[in-house]
Design an enzyme around this catalytic site. Structure first.
Site, short mmCIF file in Angstrom:
data_model
loop_
_atom_site.label_atom_id
_atom_site.label_comp_id
_atom_site.label_asym_id
_atom_site.label_seq_id
_atom_site.Cartn_x
_atom_site.Cartn_y
_atom_site.Cartn_z
N GLY A 127 58.77 53.64 28.72
CA GLY A 127 58.23 54.49 27.66
C GLY A 127 57.84 53.69 26.44
N HIS A 148 25.60 68.48 47.64
CA HIS A 148 26.14 68.02 48.92
C HIS A 148 25.42 66.75 49.35
CE1 HIS A 148 27.76 68.08 52.94
NE2 HIS A 148 26.55 67.85 53.40
#
Ligand code: FAD
Length: 465
Positions: free
Chosen positions: A272, A444
Protein backbone atom coordinates in the site's frame (compact mmCIF):
# COMPACT_ATOMS: atom_id res chain seq x y z
CA UNK A 1 12.85 37.10 -2.54
CA UNK A 2 9.30 38.36 -2.93
CA UNK A 3 7.12 37.69 -5.98
CA UNK A 4 3.95 39.09 -7.52
CA UNK A 5 0.82 37.33 -6.30
CA UNK A 6 -0.28 34.14 -8.04
CA UNK A 7 -3.94 33.19 -8.33
CA UNK A 8 -2.97 29.60 -7.63
CA UNK A 9 0.08 27.68 -6.48
CA UNK A 10 -0.09 23.92 -6.70
CA UNK A 11 2.34 21.85 -4.64
CA UNK A 12 3.21 18.65 -6.50
CA UNK A 13 3.30 18.05 -10.26
CA UNK A 14 1.87 14.53 -10.44
CA UNK A 15 -1.19 13.82 -12.59
CA UNK A 16 -3.35 15.63 -10.04
CA UNK A 17 -1.15 18.72 -9.78
CA UNK A 18 -0.04 19.20 -13.37
CA UNK A 19 -3.54 18.66 -14.79
CA UNK A 20 -4.96 21.10 -12.22
CA UNK A 21 -2.29 23.58 -13.36
CA UNK A 22 -3.21 23.28 -17.02
CA UNK A 23 -6.94 23.66 -16.33
CA UNK A 24 -6.23 26.68 -14.09
CA UNK A 25 -4.20 28.33 -16.85
CA UNK A 26 -6.99 27.62 -19.35
CA UNK A 27 -9.36 29.42 -16.99
CA UNK A 28 -7.03 32.43 -16.95
CA UNK A 29 -5.48 31.96 -13.51
CA UNK A 30 -1.87 33.04 -12.99
CA UNK A 31 -0.53 29.66 -11.92
CA UNK A 32 2.64 28.11 -10.55
CA UNK A 33 3.40 24.50 -9.69
CA UNK A 34 6.06 23.53 -7.14
CA UNK A 35 7.80 20.20 -7.75
CA UNK A 36 10.80 18.88 -5.83
CA UNK A 37 11.53 15.84 -7.96
CA UNK A 38 10.23 15.28 -11.48
CA UNK A 39 7.31 16.68 -13.46
CA UNK A 40 4.65 13.99 -13.81
CA UNK A 41 5.02 12.72 -10.24
CA UNK A 42 4.72 9.08 -9.26
CA UNK A 43 2.58 8.17 -12.25
CA UNK A 44 4.89 9.28 -15.04
CA UNK A 45 8.23 8.60 -13.34
CA UNK A 46 7.92 5.62 -11.00
CA UNK A 47 4.34 4.38 -11.40
CA UNK A 48 1.82 3.91 -14.19
CA UNK A 49 4.00 4.71 -17.19
CA UNK A 50 7.27 2.85 -16.45
CA UNK A 51 5.35 -0.17 -15.10
CA UNK A 52 3.23 -0.31 -18.24
CA UNK A 53 6.32 0.04 -20.44
CA UNK A 54 7.88 -2.98 -18.70
CA UNK A 55 4.61 -4.90 -18.73
CA UNK A 56 4.37 -4.34 -22.46
CA UNK A 57 7.99 -5.33 -23.14
CA UNK A 58 7.83 -8.41 -20.92
CA UNK A 59 4.55 -9.50 -22.50
CA UNK A 60 6.09 -9.26 -25.98
CA UNK A 61 9.06 -11.31 -24.75
CA UNK A 62 6.79 -13.95 -23.27
CA UNK A 63 4.64 -14.11 -26.41
CA UNK A 64 7.69 -14.52 -28.63
CA UNK A 65 9.07 -17.21 -26.35
CA UNK A 66 5.92 -19.24 -25.90
CA UNK A 67 3.04 -17.91 -27.87
CA UNK A 68 3.34 -17.88 -31.63
CA UNK A 69 3.48 -21.56 -32.58
CA UNK A 70 -0.29 -21.75 -32.99
CA UNK A 71 -0.14 -18.78 -35.37
CA UNK A 72 2.31 -20.76 -37.49
CA UNK A 73 5.14 -18.40 -36.70
CA UNK A 74 8.46 -19.68 -35.43
CA UNK A 75 11.01 -17.18 -34.28
CA UNK A 76 14.03 -19.29 -33.45
CA UNK A 77 15.82 -18.51 -30.24
CA UNK A 78 14.64 -15.47 -28.30
CA UNK A 79 17.00 -13.63 -25.98
CA UNK A 80 16.56 -10.87 -23.47
CA UNK A 81 18.52 -7.61 -23.39
CA UNK A 82 17.29 -6.24 -20.07
CA UNK A 83 19.53 -3.19 -20.27
CA UNK A 84 17.91 -2.18 -23.56
CA UNK A 85 14.45 -2.88 -22.18
CA UNK A 86 15.17 -0.49 -19.31
CA UNK A 87 16.58 2.14 -21.68
CA UNK A 88 13.32 2.02 -23.66
CA UNK A 89 11.32 2.29 -20.43
CA UNK A 90 13.35 5.35 -19.38
CA UNK A 91 12.87 6.85 -22.80
CA UNK A 92 9.09 6.40 -22.55
CA UNK A 93 9.18 8.14 -19.15
CA UNK A 94 11.26 11.01 -20.54
CA UNK A 95 8.93 11.57 -23.50
CA UNK A 96 6.00 11.81 -21.10
CA UNK A 97 7.69 14.10 -18.58
CA UNK A 98 9.07 16.31 -21.38
CA UNK A 99 5.45 16.51 -22.54
CA UNK A 100 4.44 17.97 -19.18
CA UNK A 101 7.28 20.51 -19.35
CA UNK A 102 6.07 21.51 -22.82
CA UNK A 103 2.47 21.87 -21.62
CA UNK A 104 3.62 24.04 -18.69
CA UNK A 105 5.47 26.30 -21.09
CA UNK A 106 2.58 26.42 -23.56
CA UNK A 107 0.12 27.32 -20.80
CA UNK A 108 2.53 29.79 -19.13
CA UNK A 109 2.60 27.87 -15.87
CA UNK A 110 5.64 28.66 -13.73
CA UNK A 111 7.48 25.55 -12.60
CA UNK A 112 8.96 26.42 -9.21
CA UNK A 113 11.71 23.84 -8.68
CA UNK A 114 12.10 22.79 -5.08
CA UNK A 115 10.25 21.71 -1.98
CA UNK A 116 7.08 23.60 -1.20
CA UNK A 117 5.95 24.58 2.29
CA UNK A 118 2.89 26.55 3.22
CA UNK A 119 4.46 29.33 5.26
CA UNK A 120 1.03 30.85 5.94
CA UNK A 121 -2.35 30.74 4.21
CA UNK A 122 -1.61 32.77 1.08
CA UNK A 123 2.16 32.19 1.09
CA UNK A 124 4.14 29.26 -0.27
CA UNK A 125 7.81 29.01 0.53
CA UNK A 126 9.93 27.16 -2.02
CA UNK A 127 13.26 25.71 -0.94
CA UNK A 128 15.25 25.27 -4.15
CA UNK A 129 17.68 22.37 -4.67
CA UNK A 130 20.60 24.78 -3.97
CA UNK A 131 19.06 25.63 -0.58
CA UNK A 132 17.87 29.11 -1.53
CA UNK A 133 14.42 30.07 -0.30
CA UNK A 134 11.69 32.10 -1.94
CA UNK A 135 8.33 33.28 -0.62
CA UNK A 136 5.48 33.28 -3.15
CA UNK A 137 2.21 35.03 -2.35
CA UNK A 138 -0.89 33.35 -3.77
CA UNK A 139 -4.66 33.63 -3.51
CA UNK A 140 -5.19 29.86 -3.51
CA UNK A 141 -3.13 26.74 -2.80
CA UNK A 142 -3.78 23.20 -4.03
CA UNK A 143 -1.90 20.44 -2.21
CA UNK A 144 -1.21 17.60 -4.66
CA UNK A 145 1.74 15.94 -2.96
CA UNK A 146 0.65 12.37 -3.65
CA UNK A 147 1.76 9.21 -1.92
CA UNK A 148 4.77 6.97 -1.26
CA UNK A 149 5.17 3.22 -0.61
CA UNK A 150 4.35 2.05 2.92
CA UNK A 151 7.37 0.58 4.66
CA UNK A 152 6.90 -2.32 7.13
CA UNK A 153 9.36 -1.71 10.00
CA UNK A 154 10.47 -5.37 10.07
CA UNK A 155 11.00 -5.33 6.29
CA UNK A 156 12.87 -2.05 5.85
CA UNK A 157 13.60 -1.02 2.27
CA UNK A 158 17.33 -1.17 1.55
CA UNK A 159 16.80 -0.47 -2.19
CA UNK A 160 19.03 -3.44 -3.05
CA UNK A 161 17.46 -6.61 -1.68
CA UNK A 162 14.30 -5.41 0.03
CA UNK A 163 12.60 -3.26 -2.55
CA UNK A 164 9.71 -0.90 -3.05
CA UNK A 165 7.94 -0.64 -6.42
CA UNK A 166 10.40 2.11 -7.40
CA UNK A 167 13.48 -0.13 -7.36
CA UNK A 168 11.54 -3.04 -8.89
CA UNK A 169 11.17 -0.90 -12.03
CA UNK A 170 14.94 -0.71 -12.56
CA UNK A 171 16.57 -4.03 -11.61
CA UNK A 172 19.73 -4.51 -13.62
CA UNK A 173 19.46 -8.33 -13.56
CA UNK A 174 16.52 -10.72 -13.55
CA UNK A 175 16.42 -12.14 -10.02
CA UNK A 176 16.30 -15.94 -9.88
CA UNK A 177 13.71 -15.80 -7.15
CA UNK A 178 11.53 -12.91 -5.99
CA UNK A 179 9.07 -12.81 -3.12
CA UNK A 180 6.35 -10.22 -3.52
CA UNK A 181 4.75 -9.17 -0.26
CA UNK A 182 1.20 -8.03 -1.06
CA UNK A 183 -1.22 -9.24 -3.72
CA UNK A 184 -2.63 -5.85 -4.68
CA UNK A 185 -2.46 -4.51 -8.22
CA UNK A 186 1.12 -3.20 -7.98
CA UNK A 187 2.33 -6.54 -6.57
CA UNK A 188 0.69 -8.66 -9.26
CA UNK A 189 1.72 -6.29 -12.07
CA UNK A 190 5.39 -6.11 -11.06
CA UNK A 191 5.38 -9.80 -10.08
CA UNK A 192 4.12 -10.50 -13.63
CA UNK A 193 6.93 -8.45 -15.19
CA UNK A 194 9.70 -10.37 -13.42
CA UNK A 195 7.97 -13.74 -13.74
CA UNK A 196 7.70 -13.23 -17.52
CA UNK A 197 11.36 -12.28 -17.68
CA UNK A 198 12.36 -15.50 -15.90
CA UNK A 199 12.11 -15.04 -12.11
CA UNK A 200 10.45 -17.57 -9.86
CA UNK A 201 7.82 -15.35 -8.22
CA UNK A 202 5.99 -16.12 -4.97
CA UNK A 203 3.31 -13.70 -3.77
CA UNK A 204 2.59 -13.68 -0.04
CA UNK A 205 -0.79 -12.21 0.83
CA UNK A 206 -2.19 -11.56 4.27
CA UNK A 207 -5.81 -11.98 3.02
CA UNK A 208 -7.31 -15.08 1.39
CA UNK A 209 -7.37 -13.56 -2.11
CA UNK A 210 -5.60 -11.22 -4.50
CA UNK A 211 -6.82 -7.74 -5.49
CA UNK A 212 -9.19 -6.97 -2.58
CA UNK A 213 -10.97 -4.05 -4.34
CA UNK A 214 -11.86 -6.25 -7.36
CA UNK A 215 -14.94 -8.40 -7.84
CA UNK A 216 -14.15 -11.70 -6.07
CA UNK A 217 -15.18 -13.97 -8.94
CA UNK A 218 -13.07 -12.03 -11.44
CA UNK A 219 -10.03 -11.81 -9.13
CA UNK A 220 -10.16 -15.58 -8.57
CA UNK A 221 -10.34 -16.19 -12.32
CA UNK A 222 -7.29 -13.95 -12.83
CA UNK A 223 -5.43 -15.65 -9.97
CA UNK A 224 -5.88 -19.05 -11.66
CA UNK A 225 -4.54 -17.68 -14.94
CA UNK A 226 -1.53 -16.13 -13.20
CA UNK A 227 -0.88 -19.45 -11.45
CA UNK A 228 -0.87 -21.13 -14.87
CA UNK A 229 1.72 -18.55 -15.93
CA UNK A 230 3.95 -19.73 -13.06
CA UNK A 231 3.26 -17.25 -10.25
CA UNK A 232 2.76 -18.93 -6.88
CA UNK A 233 0.35 -17.42 -4.34
CA UNK A 234 0.38 -18.11 -0.61
CA UNK A 235 -2.68 -16.69 1.12
CA UNK A 236 -3.41 -15.96 4.78
CA UNK A 237 0.32 -15.51 5.11
CA UNK A 238 2.07 -12.68 6.91
CA UNK A 239 5.62 -11.64 6.03
CA UNK A 240 7.03 -11.10 9.50
CA UNK A 241 10.58 -9.96 8.85
CA UNK A 242 13.34 -10.00 6.29
CA UNK A 243 17.08 -10.19 6.85
CA UNK A 244 19.80 -9.87 4.25
CA UNK A 245 22.37 -12.66 4.54
CA UNK A 246 25.16 -12.41 1.98
CA UNK A 247 23.43 -11.74 -1.33
CA UNK A 248 20.13 -13.37 -0.33
CA UNK A 249 17.14 -12.30 1.72
CA UNK A 250 15.74 -14.60 4.40
CA UNK A 251 12.07 -13.86 4.81
CA UNK A 252 10.26 -15.15 7.89
CA UNK A 253 6.56 -15.82 7.38
CA UNK A 254 3.60 -16.91 9.48
CA UNK A 255 0.40 -18.59 8.33
CA UNK A 256 -2.02 -19.63 11.06
CA UNK A 257 0.03 -21.77 13.45
CA UNK A 258 2.74 -22.40 10.89
CA UNK A 259 5.92 -20.39 10.56
CA UNK A 260 8.80 -20.70 8.15
CA UNK A 261 11.63 -19.01 6.31
CA UNK A 262 11.85 -18.53 2.55
CA UNK A 263 15.04 -17.44 0.84
CA UNK A 264 15.00 -15.21 -2.24
CA UNK A 265 17.23 -12.92 -4.25
CA UNK A 266 14.83 -10.00 -3.88
CA UNK A 267 11.85 -9.19 -1.70
CA UNK A 268 9.43 -6.67 -3.18
CA UNK A 269 7.15 -5.06 -0.61
CA UNK A 270 3.88 -3.71 -2.07
CA UNK A 271 1.55 -3.33 0.88
CA UNK A 272 0.00 0.00 0.00
CA UNK A 273 0.87 3.67 -0.12
CA UNK A 274 0.82 6.47 2.43
CA UNK A 275 0.07 10.15 1.93
CA UNK A 276 3.06 12.49 1.54
CA UNK A 277 2.74 15.62 3.65
CA UNK A 278 6.22 15.87 5.20
CA UNK A 279 7.66 19.36 5.37
CA UNK A 280 4.46 20.99 4.11
CA UNK A 281 3.91 22.81 7.39
CA UNK A 282 0.31 21.64 7.73
CA UNK A 283 0.36 21.48 11.53
CA UNK A 284 1.65 25.04 11.84
CA UNK A 285 -1.21 26.43 9.77
CA UNK A 286 -3.80 24.06 11.29
CA UNK A 287 -4.69 22.04 8.18
CA UNK A 288 -6.31 18.89 9.54
CA UNK A 289 -5.04 15.41 8.66
CA UNK A 290 -6.73 12.14 9.60
CA UNK A 291 -5.30 9.26 11.63
CA UNK A 292 -3.51 7.87 8.57
CA UNK A 293 -2.17 11.25 7.51
CA UNK A 294 -4.60 11.87 4.61
CA UNK A 295 -5.99 15.39 4.23
CA UNK A 296 -9.79 15.44 4.59
CA UNK A 297 -11.61 17.68 2.08
CA UNK A 298 -15.22 18.54 1.32
CA UNK A 299 -16.94 17.97 -2.05
CA UNK A 300 -15.21 21.10 -3.43
CA UNK A 301 -11.78 19.74 -2.33
CA UNK A 302 -11.46 22.44 0.31
CA UNK A 303 -9.48 21.62 3.44
CA UNK A 304 -10.55 23.07 6.77
CA UNK A 305 -8.45 26.19 6.03
CA UNK A 306 -9.96 28.70 3.55
CA UNK A 307 -8.35 28.82 0.09
CA UNK A 308 -6.27 25.70 0.73
CA UNK A 309 -7.41 22.71 -1.33
CA UNK A 310 -6.14 19.14 -1.66
CA UNK A 311 -6.52 16.51 -4.40
CA UNK A 312 -5.22 13.14 -5.54
CA UNK A 313 -3.56 10.39 -3.52
CA UNK A 314 -2.95 12.72 -0.57
CA UNK A 315 -6.71 12.89 0.16
CA UNK A 316 -7.15 9.10 0.04
CA UNK A 317 -9.76 7.05 -1.80
CA UNK A 318 -8.72 5.07 -4.87
CA UNK A 319 -5.06 5.84 -5.54
CA UNK A 320 -5.34 6.23 -9.28
CA UNK A 321 -3.92 8.77 -11.68
CA UNK A 322 -7.20 9.48 -13.47
CA UNK A 323 -8.94 10.02 -10.12
CA UNK A 324 -6.27 12.59 -9.22
CA UNK A 325 -6.71 14.28 -12.62
CA UNK A 326 -10.51 14.58 -12.31
CA UNK A 327 -10.12 15.99 -8.81
CA UNK A 328 -7.53 18.48 -10.04
CA UNK A 329 -9.84 19.79 -12.76
CA UNK A 330 -12.84 19.89 -10.40
CA UNK A 331 -10.94 21.69 -7.62
CA UNK A 332 -9.74 24.41 -9.99
CA UNK A 333 -13.14 24.85 -11.64
CA UNK A 334 -14.56 25.11 -8.11
CA UNK A 335 -12.06 27.86 -7.27
CA UNK A 336 -13.44 29.75 -10.27
CA UNK A 337 -16.97 29.36 -8.90
CA UNK A 338 -18.14 26.62 -11.26
CA UNK A 339 -20.42 23.88 -9.99
CA UNK A 340 -18.48 20.64 -9.79
CA UNK A 341 -19.15 16.96 -9.33
CA UNK A 342 -16.80 13.99 -9.39
CA UNK A 343 -18.72 10.73 -9.86
CA UNK A 344 -16.53 8.20 -8.06
CA UNK A 345 -19.05 5.43 -8.83
CA UNK A 346 -18.00 5.69 -12.48
CA UNK A 347 -14.23 5.67 -11.81
CA UNK A 348 -12.72 2.68 -13.60
CA UNK A 349 -9.68 0.75 -12.45
CA UNK A 350 -7.43 -1.61 -14.35
CA UNK A 351 -4.92 -4.31 -13.45
CA UNK A 352 -2.45 -4.64 -16.33
CA UNK A 353 -1.80 -8.35 -16.06
CA UNK A 354 -2.17 -10.80 -18.92
CA UNK A 355 -5.10 -10.85 -19.39
CA UNK A 356 -6.03 -7.44 -18.06
CA UNK A 357 -8.72 -7.01 -15.41
CA UNK A 358 -10.80 -3.84 -15.55
CA UNK A 359 -13.82 -2.78 -13.59
CA UNK A 360 -16.23 0.09 -13.12
CA UNK A 361 -19.10 0.48 -10.69
CA UNK A 362 -20.01 -2.03 -8.03
CA UNK A 363 -18.59 -5.47 -7.38
CA UNK A 364 -21.12 -8.31 -7.15
CA UNK A 365 -20.50 -8.60 -3.38
CA UNK A 366 -21.38 -4.90 -2.86
CA UNK A 367 -24.23 -4.74 -5.39
CA UNK A 368 -26.17 -7.63 -3.90
CA UNK A 369 -26.32 -6.12 -0.43
CA UNK A 370 -28.00 -3.03 -1.90
CA UNK A 371 -30.89 -4.94 -3.50
CA UNK A 372 -31.81 -7.66 -6.00
CA UNK A 373 -29.44 -7.93 -8.97
CA UNK A 374 -29.18 -9.88 -12.19
CA UNK A 375 -25.90 -10.82 -13.87
CA UNK A 376 -24.87 -11.49 -17.45
CA UNK A 377 -21.57 -13.22 -18.24
CA UNK A 378 -19.93 -13.80 -21.58
CA UNK A 379 -16.62 -15.63 -22.07
CA UNK A 380 -14.03 -14.42 -24.57
CA UNK A 381 -13.73 -18.05 -25.72
CA UNK A 382 -17.07 -17.46 -27.50
CA UNK A 383 -16.00 -14.15 -29.10
CA UNK A 384 -14.94 -14.32 -32.74
CA UNK A 385 -12.24 -11.65 -32.54
CA UNK A 386 -10.69 -13.11 -29.37
CA UNK A 387 -10.53 -16.45 -31.18
CA UNK A 388 -8.91 -14.75 -34.19
CA UNK A 389 -6.30 -13.27 -31.83
CA UNK A 390 -5.89 -16.61 -30.04
CA UNK A 391 -6.52 -14.69 -26.84
CA UNK A 392 -9.62 -16.23 -25.33
CA UNK A 393 -8.99 -16.24 -21.56
CA UNK A 394 -11.46 -14.35 -19.40
CA UNK A 395 -14.98 -13.01 -19.58
CA UNK A 396 -17.20 -9.95 -19.28
CA UNK A 397 -19.58 -9.70 -16.33
CA UNK A 398 -22.41 -7.16 -16.30
CA UNK A 399 -24.30 -6.58 -13.06
CA UNK A 400 -27.67 -4.83 -13.29
CA UNK A 401 -30.42 -3.84 -10.89
CA UNK A 402 -33.04 -6.63 -11.08
CA UNK A 403 -35.92 -4.15 -10.91
CA UNK A 404 -34.78 -1.26 -13.09
CA UNK A 405 -32.20 -2.95 -15.37
CA UNK A 406 -29.78 -0.08 -14.59
CA UNK A 407 -26.18 -1.22 -14.91
CA UNK A 408 -24.51 -1.25 -11.50
CA UNK A 409 -21.10 -2.63 -12.40
CA UNK A 410 -19.11 -4.06 -15.29
CA UNK A 411 -16.05 -6.28 -14.91
CA UNK A 412 -13.86 -7.33 -17.80
CA UNK A 413 -11.12 -9.93 -17.59
CA UNK A 414 -9.64 -10.37 -21.02
CA UNK A 415 -7.57 -8.95 -23.86
CA UNK A 416 -7.54 -5.14 -24.01
CA UNK A 417 -9.84 -4.91 -20.99
CA UNK A 418 -8.16 -1.57 -20.16
CA UNK A 419 -9.57 -0.09 -23.36
CA UNK A 420 -12.86 -1.99 -23.36
CA UNK A 421 -13.72 -0.56 -19.94
CA UNK A 422 -14.18 2.89 -21.53
CA UNK A 423 -17.54 1.89 -23.02
CA UNK A 424 -18.56 0.36 -19.68
CA UNK A 425 -17.55 3.58 -17.92
CA UNK A 426 -19.77 5.65 -20.22
CA UNK A 427 -22.63 3.22 -19.61
CA UNK A 428 -22.26 3.59 -15.84
CA UNK A 429 -21.76 7.39 -16.06
CA UNK A 430 -24.91 7.82 -18.16
CA UNK A 431 -26.89 5.34 -16.03
CA UNK A 432 -27.51 3.05 -18.99
CA UNK A 433 -29.64 -0.05 -18.66
CA UNK A 434 -28.27 -3.46 -19.63
CA UNK A 435 -30.78 -3.40 -22.49
CA UNK A 436 -29.32 -0.07 -23.75
CA UNK A 437 -25.89 -1.68 -24.10
CA UNK A 438 -27.27 -4.99 -25.36
CA UNK A 439 -29.26 -3.26 -28.14
CA UNK A 440 -26.44 -0.91 -29.23
CA UNK A 441 -24.55 -1.74 -32.40
CA UNK A 442 -21.09 -3.15 -31.76
CA UNK A 443 -18.86 -3.51 -34.81
CA UNK A 444 -18.15 -7.08 -35.86
CA UNK A 445 -15.76 -8.69 -35.27
CA UNK A 446 -14.53 -6.91 -32.15
CA UNK A 447 -13.76 -7.76 -28.57
CA UNK A 448 -16.42 -5.23 -27.58
CA UNK A 449 -19.10 -7.65 -28.77
CA UNK A 450 -18.37 -9.62 -25.59
CA UNK A 451 -19.66 -6.63 -23.61
CA UNK A 452 -22.84 -6.46 -25.72
CA UNK A 453 -23.35 -10.19 -25.25
CA UNK A 454 -22.83 -10.00 -21.47
CA UNK A 455 -25.33 -7.12 -21.33
CA UNK A 456 -27.82 -9.25 -23.29
CA UNK A 457 -27.00 -12.10 -20.93
CA UNK A 458 -28.43 -10.11 -18.02
CA UNK A 459 -31.86 -11.13 -19.37
CA UNK A 460 -30.62 -14.44 -20.79
CA UNK A 461 -30.67 -13.06 -24.35
CA UNK A 462 -27.01 -13.63 -25.33
CA UNK A 463 -26.85 -14.87 -28.90
CA UNK A 464 -23.52 -16.65 -29.17
CA UNK A 465 -23.62 -18.87 -26.11
P1 FAD B 1 1.87 11.88 -7.28
O1 FAD B 1 1.85 11.34 -8.65
O2 FAD B 1 2.43 11.04 -6.20
O3 FAD B 1 2.66 13.26 -7.36
C1 FAD B 1 2.95 14.01 -6.24
C2 FAD B 1 4.14 14.90 -6.55
O4 FAD B 1 4.30 15.82 -5.48
C3 FAD B 1 5.46 14.15 -6.66
O5 FAD B 1 6.08 14.44 -7.87
C4 FAD B 1 6.30 14.66 -5.48
O6 FAD B 1 7.67 14.76 -5.80
C5 FAD B 1 5.70 16.04 -5.27
N1 FAD B 1 5.85 16.55 -3.91
C6 FAD B 1 5.52 15.96 -2.74
N2 FAD B 1 5.75 16.79 -1.72
C7 FAD B 1 6.25 17.94 -2.25
C8 FAD B 1 6.67 19.17 -1.70
N3 FAD B 1 6.60 19.43 -0.38
N4 FAD B 1 7.14 20.10 -2.55
C9 FAD B 1 7.21 19.89 -3.89
N5 FAD B 1 6.81 18.75 -4.45
C10 FAD B 1 6.33 17.78 -3.64
N6 FAD B 1 -2.53 4.68 -11.27
C11 FAD B 1 -3.33 4.47 -12.33
O7 FAD B 1 -4.34 5.15 -12.47
N7 FAD B 1 -3.03 3.52 -13.27
C12 FAD B 1 -1.94 2.74 -13.16
O8 FAD B 1 -1.70 1.89 -14.01
C13 FAD B 1 -1.07 2.93 -12.06
N8 FAD B 1 0.05 2.20 -11.93
C14 FAD B 1 0.88 2.43 -10.88
C15 FAD B 1 2.03 1.65 -10.76
C16 FAD B 1 2.91 1.85 -9.71
C17 FAD B 1 4.17 1.01 -9.62
C18 FAD B 1 2.64 2.88 -8.77
C19 FAD B 1 3.59 3.13 -7.63
C20 FAD B 1 1.49 3.65 -8.87
C21 FAD B 1 0.61 3.42 -9.92
N9 FAD B 1 -0.57 4.18 -10.06
C22 FAD B 1 -1.41 3.94 -11.11
C23 FAD B 1 -0.97 5.18 -9.05
C24 FAD B 1 -0.67 6.58 -9.54
O9 FAD B 1 0.70 6.69 -9.84
C25 FAD B 1 -1.07 7.58 -8.48
O10 FAD B 1 -2.41 7.37 -8.11
C26 FAD B 1 -0.92 9.01 -9.00
O11 FAD B 1 0.41 9.27 -9.38
C27 FAD B 1 -1.35 10.01 -7.93
O12 FAD B 1 -1.19 11.30 -8.45
P2 FAD B 1 -0.97 12.56 -7.50
O13 FAD B 1 -0.89 13.72 -8.42
O14 FAD B 1 -1.97 12.56 -6.41
O15 FAD B 1 0.43 12.32 -6.77
Amino acid sequence: MSQSTYDLIIIGAGPGGYVAGIRAAQLGLKTACVEREFLGGTCLNIGCIPSKALLDSSERYQTLKHGLDRHGISVGSVSLDLKKMLVRKNDVVKKNTDGVAYLFKKNKIDHLKGTGRIAAPGTVEVIAPDGSRGLHPTKNIVIATGSAPIQIPSLPFDNKFILSSTEALSLSEVPKKMIVVGGGYIGVELGSVWSRLGSQVIVLEFLDRILPPSDGEMALALQKLLQKQGIEFRFNTVAESATVVGDKVQLKWKSGDQTGTEEADKVLVCVGRRPVTDGLGLKEINVTTDAKGFIPVNERFQTNVPNIYAIGDVIGGAMLAHKAEEEGVAAVEGIQGHSIHVNYHACPSVVYTQPQLAQVGLREEDAKVKGPIKIGRFPFSANGYARAMDDTDGMVKVIADANTDRILGIHILGPHAADLIAEATLAVEFAASAEDVGRSFHAHPTLSEALKEAALGVDKKSIHI
